[in-house]
Design a protein around this motif. Structure first.
Motif, mmCIF file in Angstrom:
data_model
loop_
_atom_site.group_PDB
_atom_site.id
_atom_site.type_symbol
_atom_site.label_atom_id
_atom_site.label_comp_id
_atom_site.label_asym_id
_atom_site.label_seq_id
_atom_site.Cartn_x
_atom_site.Cartn_y
_atom_site.Cartn_z
ATOM 1 N N VAL A 6 5.602 -15.449 49.223
ATOM 2 C CA VAL A 6 4.748 -14.284 49.458
ATOM 3 C C VAL A 6 3.299 -14.730 49.678
ATOM 4 N N THR A 7 2.862 -15.754 48.916
ATOM 5 C CA THR A 7 1.498 -16.275 49.093
ATOM 6 C C THR A 7 1.300 -16.801 50.509
ATOM 7 N N ASP A 8 2.276 -17.553 51.002
ATOM 8 C CA ASP A 8 2.188 -18.074 52.365
ATOM 9 C C ASP A 8 2.143 -16.948 53.391
ATOM 10 N N LEU A 9 2.960 -15.912 53.165
ATOM 11 C CA LEU A 9 2.971 -14.772 54.090
ATOM 12 C C LEU A 9 1.607 -14.081 54.121
ATOM 13 N N PHE A 10 0.993 -13.905 52.934
ATOM 14 C CA PHE A 10 -0.306 -13.247 52.864
ATOM 15 C C PHE A 10 -1.405 -14.087 53.498
ATOM 16 N N GLU A 11 -1.340 -15.402 53.262
ATOM 17 C CA GLU A 11 -2.379 -16.279 53.817
ATOM 18 C C GLU A 11 -2.321 -16.341 55.334
ATOM 19 N N ASP A 12 -1.103 -16.199 55.899
ATOM 20 C CA ASP A 12 -0.944 -16.235 57.353
ATOM 21 C C ASP A 12 -1.203 -14.875 57.999
ATOM 22 N N MET A 13 -1.446 -13.872 57.181
ATOM 23 C CA MET A 13 -1.620 -12.513 57.690
ATOM 24 C C MET A 13 -3.012 -12.341 58.297
ATOM 25 N N PRO A 14 -3.115 -11.712 59.460
ATOM 26 C CA PRO A 14 -4.444 -11.481 60.049
ATOM 27 C C PRO A 14 -5.242 -10.495 59.211
ATOM 28 N N GLY A 15 -6.544 -10.690 59.167
ATOM 29 C CA GLY A 15 -7.408 -9.781 58.420
ATOM 30 C C GLY A 15 -7.729 -10.224 57.018
ATOM 31 N N GLY A 16 -7.171 -11.358 56.573
ATOM 32 C CA GLY A 16 -7.499 -11.879 55.252
ATOM 33 C C GLY A 16 -7.127 -10.919 54.142
ATOM 34 N N VAL A 17 -8.023 -10.772 53.170
ATOM 35 C CA VAL A 17 -7.744 -9.943 51.999
ATOM 36 C C VAL A 17 -7.622 -8.471 52.378
ATOM 37 N N VAL A 18 -8.388 -8.027 53.379
ATOM 38 C CA VAL A 18 -8.299 -6.627 53.825
ATOM 39 C C VAL A 18 -6.927 -6.347 54.431
ATOM 40 N N GLY A 19 -6.479 -7.247 55.304
ATOM 41 C CA GLY A 19 -5.162 -7.084 55.926
ATOM 42 C C GLY A 19 -4.048 -7.119 54.903
ATOM 43 N N ALA A 20 -4.154 -8.051 53.925
ATOM 44 C CA ALA A 20 -3.124 -8.165 52.900
ATOM 45 C C ALA A 20 -3.067 -6.902 52.037
ATOM 46 N N THR A 21 -4.234 -6.385 51.639
ATOM 47 C CA THR A 21 -4.280 -5.165 50.822
ATOM 48 C C THR A 21 -3.723 -3.974 51.587
ATOM 49 N N LEU A 22 -4.066 -3.884 52.873
ATOM 50 C CA LEU A 22 -3.568 -2.784 53.707
ATOM 51 C C LEU A 22 -2.047 -2.817 53.804
ATOM 52 N N ILE A 23 -1.475 -4.003 54.008
ATOM 53 C CA ILE A 23 -0.021 -4.132 54.106
ATOM 54 C C ILE A 23 0.644 -3.751 52.792
ATOM 55 N N VAL A 24 0.075 -4.205 51.661
ATOM 56 C CA VAL A 24 0.641 -3.878 50.356
ATOM 57 C C VAL A 24 0.629 -2.370 50.125
ATOM 58 N N MET A 25 -0.482 -1.717 50.448
ATOM 59 C CA MET A 25 -0.573 -0.266 50.262
ATOM 60 C C MET A 25 0.424 0.474 51.157
ATOM 61 N N LEU A 26 0.599 -0.024 52.369
ATOM 62 C CA LEU A 26 1.554 0.592 53.284
ATOM 63 C C LEU A 26 2.979 0.432 52.769
ATOM 64 N N VAL A 27 3.304 -0.751 52.265
ATOM 65 C CA VAL A 27 4.646 -1.004 51.730
ATOM 66 C C VAL A 27 4.912 -0.109 50.517
ATOM 67 N N ILE A 28 3.920 -0.002 49.600
ATOM 68 C CA ILE A 28 4.091 0.847 48.417
ATOM 69 C C ILE A 28 4.279 2.304 48.829
ATOM 70 N N PHE A 29 3.507 2.760 49.828
ATOM 71 C CA PHE A 29 3.639 4.148 50.290
ATOM 72 C C PHE A 29 5.036 4.395 50.860
ATOM 73 N N LEU A 30 5.529 3.473 51.684
ATOM 74 C CA LEU A 30 6.846 3.648 52.291
ATOM 75 C C LEU A 30 7.961 3.554 51.244
ATOM 76 N N LEU A 31 7.808 2.635 50.281
ATOM 77 C CA LEU A 31 8.811 2.532 49.223
ATOM 78 C C LEU A 31 8.846 3.796 48.376
ATOM 79 N N GLY A 32 7.702 4.515 48.317
ATOM 80 C CA GLY A 32 7.654 5.757 47.558
ATOM 81 C C GLY A 32 8.598 6.828 48.092
#
Length: 467
Positions: free
Chosen positions: A342-368
């Protein structure tokens, strides 16, 4: 393929949970099955990327869960909430607010929102709030000409305020998970005297966003009442008084309905914010205060006490069983190298910490849409939390963002529990489609609150910083 076993484990867990199996047994059983698979493949000489040494930490994890002082607040807050439910505090609150605001356009909707806020700050139990207001206020709102979507949506959304307004059981559980994630993140950065995230910090951080949500709900109901008066017409105060059948007038009703829960809220939250008590100690104060209220309302007897204790034991046992299953799942996930993946996936994600946080929030919303907030808290947060925190995200801000995001899981179909609770007590004349239609604007308001928090993190961090 074997290097992606952590992702396979995560997907299998989600599928098993969606199939309707008990959460605790699903987490522990699936984790044990994958652990057995990993050990078996390694014994056959096949490199499954599985480190069985992680399983040796399970006894310590189990002991840590059962002796965790923070988690002791869970049964005490549950006991407080169930006692308040049995003491009929909600009935007096609803009646008082309906008489106070009912004569305004949208007044009954505003009353429901304010009562939901007070119940959230005194009980924190979503199901009890939705069912109580569904039984008591929905027939009155429909009788007074409120549109079905507006009435049902307001009740469902207001009931979920117990997720974000402290003292919230969700924040207690999230605080424990985030604290472990924060310590893990600091250790990964070479900080060997790690700080923790206290539940008190999350309580303080949630106050401003929680109250802002209440304002948004009231503003929405008021705007709808102004633009479409026929959807939320005013009620006649005298007719309401006659219908509710209270003697002594509005003043006495407000005194009986408002003062006791407000005193209890001040006692619990004031002791935490003032630094006089930890959340666990404040939970004890709240449980004792709720018992005094139940006695004062003459609602406490041996039979009621048995029901309260049985309900408290049931919820507490469920939470701790899920915690144990989640601990085992976390260890097996890490044994397969899931953390590094997961760390490797986040580090390779565009947008750095902003992109990683956005993806996490989107995943949590969809899992909801398909999972409960407890499942997401114990499955997703331990995986992504340490990585985001190691990237420099503020732990209190992240906790409040996740809490508001999880709040939507109660409203998003097909498995939104607030929808189920209201459907169970709503009259047959109210179609399910009206309930689903009614919650959509409130989901939008919750997402707007998420965007505001993302743009102004100080909404969550300012109050904890002051204390």
């Amino acid at each position: 393929m074997l290097e992606f076993m952590p992702l396979v484990l995560f997907l299998v867990i989600c599928l098993v949970l969606m199939a309707g199996y008990p959460v605790a047994l699903s987490l522990a059983g699936t984790a044990l099955a994958f652990a057995g698979l990993g050990l078996g493949l390694e014994a056959l000489g096949i490199d499954a990327h599985f480190d069985g040494g992680y399983l040796g930490a399970f006894p310590n994890r189990l002991y840590g869960i059962m002796t965790n002082q923070t988690l002791l607040a869970v049964p005490l807050f549950v006991l407080m909430g169930v006692l308040l439910e049995k003491s009929k505090v909600a009935e007096h609150l609803l009646d008082a607010m309906a008489l106070l605001f009912g004569s305004l356009r949208g007044g009954l909707g505003i009353s429901v929102t304010l009562v939901g806020m007070l119940l959230a700050a005194s009980t924190g139990i979503v199901g009890a709030t939705v069912v109580t207001m569904g039984l008591m206020s929905l027939p009155t709102m429909l009788k007074r000409g409120y549109s079905m979507p507006l009435a049902t949506g307001t009740i469902c959304a207001t009931g979920t305020l117990g997720q974000i307004i402290p003292p919230s059981i969700a924040l207690v559980l999230l605080g424990d998970v985030l604290s472990s994630a924060y310590q893990q993140a600091q250790l990964s950065m070479g900080i060997f005297s790690p700080k923790t995230v206290s539940v008190g910090d999350l309580f303080m951080g949630a106050l401003v966003p929680g109250l802002a949500l209440v304002v948004l709900y009231i503003a929405y109901v008021s705007v709808v009442a102004w633009l479409r008066p026929q959807s939320a017409p005013p009620a006649d105060r005298k007719e309401l008084m006659d219908e509710l059948g209270h003697e002594g007038g509005l003043g006495l009703l407000l005194l009986k309905g408002l003062v006791p829960p407000i005193v209890l809220i001040v006692a619990v939250l004031g002791s935490i914010l003032g630094g006089f008590a930890t959340p666990t100690e404040a939970a004890g104060v709240g449980a004792f205060g709720a018992m005094i209220l139940a006695l004062a309302y003459r609602r406490l007897n041996i039979q009621t006490l048995k029901e309260v204790l049985r309900s408290t034991t049931h919820v507490t046992t469920m939470v701790f069983m899920i915690l144990i299953g989640a601990a085992l799942f976390s260890l097996v996930f890490r044994a397969y190298g899931g953390e590094e993946l997961v760390t490797d996936l986040f580090e390779d994600m565009p947008g750095g910490v902003v992109g990683a946080t956005l993806i996490v929030m989107l995943v949590i919303f969809l899992l909801g849409f398909i999972l409960d907030f407890i499942e997401i808290t114990f499955v997703v947060v331990p995986i992504v939390g340490p990585i985001l925190l190691a990237m420099g995200v503020d732990p209190v801000w992240l906790g409040i963002m996740i809490a508001i995001n999880l709040q939507t899981s109660f409203l998003t179909p097909p498995f939104g529990f607030a929808l189920f609770y209201l459907r169970g007590v709503a009259p047959d004349s109210v179609p399910t489609s009206a309930i689903y239609k009614g919650v959509i604007p409130f989901i939008g308001l919750q997402l707007c609150m998420l965007l505001a928090l993302a743009w102004f993190p100080e909404l969550a961090t300012w109050l904890p910083d002051q204390f």
